[in-house]
Scaffold this motif. Structure first.
Motif, mmCIF file in Angstrom:
data_model
loop_
_atom_site.group_PDB
_atom_site.id
_atom_site.type_symbol
_atom_site.label_atom_id
_atom_site.label_comp_id
_atom_site.label_asym_id
_atom_site.label_seq_id
_atom_site.Cartn_x
_atom_site.Cartn_y
_atom_site.Cartn_z
ATOM 1 N N SER A 65 0.810 -1.226 0.000
ATOM 2 C CA SER A 65 0.000 0.000 0.000
ATOM 3 C C SER A 65 0.843 1.276 0.000
ATOM 4 C CB SER A 65 -0.937 0.011 1.213
ATOM 5 O OG SER A 65 -0.228 0.281 2.414
ATOM 6 N N LEU A 66 2.152 1.143 0.202
ATOM 7 C CA LEU A 66 3.046 2.300 0.265
ATOM 8 C C LEU A 66 3.871 2.366 -1.014
ATOM 9 C CD1 LEU A 66 4.333 1.855 3.941
ATOM 10 C CD2 LEU A 66 2.599 3.481 3.143
ATOM 11 N N SER A 67 3.919 3.527 -1.623
ATOM 12 C CA SER A 67 4.720 3.698 -2.833
ATOM 13 C C SER A 67 6.205 3.760 -2.473
ATOM 14 C CB SER A 67 4.319 4.983 -3.559
ATOM 15 O OG SER A 67 4.720 6.116 -2.794
ATOM 16 N N ASP A 68 7.034 3.570 -3.486
ATOM 17 C CA ASP A 68 8.478 3.708 -3.263
ATOM 18 C C ASP A 68 8.806 5.104 -2.751
ATOM 19 O OD1 ASP A 68 8.551 1.144 -4.283
ATOM 20 O OD2 ASP A 68 9.924 1.619 -5.930
ATOM 21 N N GLU A 69 8.139 6.102 -3.291
ATOM 22 C CA GLU A 69 8.388 7.493 -2.870
ATOM 23 C C GLU A 69 8.010 7.697 -1.403
ATOM 24 O OE1 GLU A 69 6.521 6.683 -5.701
ATOM 25 O OE2 GLU A 69 8.302 6.911 -6.963
ATOM 26 N N THR A 70 6.903 7.098 -0.994
ATOM 27 C CA THR A 70 6.475 7.216 0.396
ATOM 28 C C THR A 70 7.497 6.579 1.331
ATOM 29 O OG1 THR A 70 4.147 7.241 -0.251
ATOM 30 C CG2 THR A 70 4.623 6.660 2.031
ATOM 31 N N ASN A 108 13.588 7.797 11.474
ATOM 32 C CA ASN A 108 13.963 6.901 10.383
ATOM 33 C C ASN A 108 13.022 7.033 9.194
ATOM 34 O OD1 ASN A 108 16.089 5.703 11.814
ATOM 35 N ND2 ASN A 108 14.783 4.117 12.667
ATOM 36 N N ARG A 109 13.576 6.738 8.020
ATOM 37 C CA ARG A 109 12.771 6.682 6.806
ATOM 38 C C ARG A 109 12.236 5.267 6.631
ATOM 39 N NH1 ARG A 109 17.153 8.136 2.669
ATOM 40 N NH2 ARG A 109 18.323 6.980 4.226
ATOM 41 N N GLY A 110 11.176 5.177 5.840
ATOM 42 C CA GLY A 110 10.597 3.871 5.551
ATOM 43 C C GLY A 110 11.594 2.934 4.900
ATOM 44 N N ILE A 111 12.421 3.428 3.997
ATOM 45 C CA ILE A 111 13.425 2.589 3.329
ATOM 46 C C ILE A 111 14.380 1.976 4.344
ATOM 47 C CG2 ILE A 111 14.963 4.539 2.814
ATOM 48 C CD1 ILE A 111 15.828 3.062 0.265
ATOM 49 N N TYR A 112 14.747 2.753 5.340
ATOM 50 C CA TYR A 112 15.645 2.244 6.363
ATOM 51 C C TYR A 112 14.969 1.128 7.163
ATOM 52 C CZ TYR A 112 18.896 1.930 10.245
ATOM 53 O OH TYR A 112 19.792 1.461 11.183
ATOM 54 N N LEU A 113 13.705 1.333 7.525
ATOM 55 C CA LEU A 113 12.992 0.309 8.288
ATOM 56 C C LEU A 113 12.836 -0.972 7.481
ATOM 57 C CD1 LEU A 113 10.299 2.513 10.030
ATOM 58 C CD2 LEU A 113 12.394 1.564 11.023
ATOM 59 N N LEU A 114 12.545 -0.854 6.189
ATOM 60 C CA LEU A 114 12.435 -2.032 5.332
ATOM 61 C C LEU A 114 13.783 -2.752 5.256
ATOM 62 C CD1 LEU A 114 11.039 -3.946 3.405
ATOM 63 C CD2 LEU A 114 11.367 -2.242 1.580
ATOM 64 N N GLY A 115 14.846 -2.028 5.016
ATOM 65 C CA GLY A 115 16.178 -2.634 4.968
ATOM 66 C C GLY A 115 16.560 -3.258 6.298
ATOM 67 N N HIS A 116 16.190 -2.598 7.379
ATOM 68 C CA HIS A 116 16.473 -3.116 8.721
ATOM 69 C C HIS A 116 15.751 -4.440 8.945
ATOM 70 C CE1 HIS A 116 17.254 -3.063 13.031
ATOM 71 N NE2 HIS A 116 15.953 -3.243 13.232
ATOM 72 N N LEU A 117 14.489 -4.518 8.547
ATOM 73 C CA LEU A 117 13.744 -5.765 8.710
ATOM 74 C C LEU A 117 14.364 -6.896 7.890
ATOM 75 C CD1 LEU A 117 10.084 -4.413 8.755
ATOM 76 C CD2 LEU A 117 11.327 -5.486 10.661
ATOM 77 N N VAL A 118 14.765 -6.589 6.667
ATOM 78 C CA VAL A 118 15.414 -7.611 5.838
ATOM 79 C C VAL A 118 16.704 -8.081 6.514
ATOM 80 C CG1 VAL A 118 16.511 -8.117 3.621
ATOM 81 C CG2 VAL A 118 14.401 -6.774 3.669
ATOM 82 N N ALA A 119 17.501 -7.147 7.003
ATOM 83 C CA ALA A 119 18.780 -7.494 7.626
ATOM 84 C C ALA A 119 18.581 -8.316 8.896
ATOM 85 C CB ALA A 119 19.587 -6.229 7.920
#
Length: 159
Positions: A28-33, A43-54
């Motif tokens: 539901s979230l765009s790449d820009e969001t 934190n930015r959303g990209i950081y949280l996504l990368g953190h979860l993957v890591a």
């Protein structure tokens, strides 16, 4: 159904639901969001996504299921705070990593028996495990489910 079977099922029902909730939120979230901060100065959303993957990537090692898929994510998403690493993978790349990792974890998890989940994880010694048998593989799933839920709450702030 034995109590141990029931406990494992309950924990994995919550894990699976948390992964599904994360997948739905990410869709539901765009790449820009995801490039935005969840709140000013946070934190930015990209950081949280990368953190979860890591963090989930490290589960492979902790559960003795093989090597990390994306060891290159440790430094930028666990060791370093957001906005301190000049070049991060794209949101699209992290989405692909997330999907592939979830599929692999699901495959690996389904291969274990109920009894396997009560064995020690790799970050505990045999001696410590003898004194603290709760430091088992199933406990890793519990703590990582809580961790995922915490960051899902943060990511929801982007909506």
């Amino acid at each position: 159904m034995k109590n141990t079977d029931l406990v494992v099922k309950m924990i994995f029902d919550r894990w699976d639901a948390s992964i599904k909730n994360c997948d739905e939120l990410l869709a539901s979230l765009s790449d820009e969001t995801l490039l935005q901060e969840i709140a000013p100065g946070k934190n930015r959303g990209i950081y949280l996504l990368g953190h979860l993957v890591a963090v989930h990537d490290d589960m492979l090692r902790l559960l003795d299921m093989g090597e990390k898929l994306y060891p290159e994510l440790f430094d930028p998403f666990i060791k370093s705070p957001d906005k301190t690493v000049p070049q991060l993978p794209s949101v699209a790349t992290l989405r692909e990593f997330w999907k592939a990792q979830c599929e692999l974890l699901n495959q690996k998890f389904s291969a274990l028996s109920v009894e396997d989940w009560f064995e020690k994880h790799t970050a505990v010694t045999a001696e410590d495990f003898a004194n603290e048998p709760h430091r088992n593989k199933l406990n890793i799933i519990i703590t990582r489910t809580s961790h995922l839920q915490y960051h899902l709450g943060q990511l929801r702030l982007l909506k």
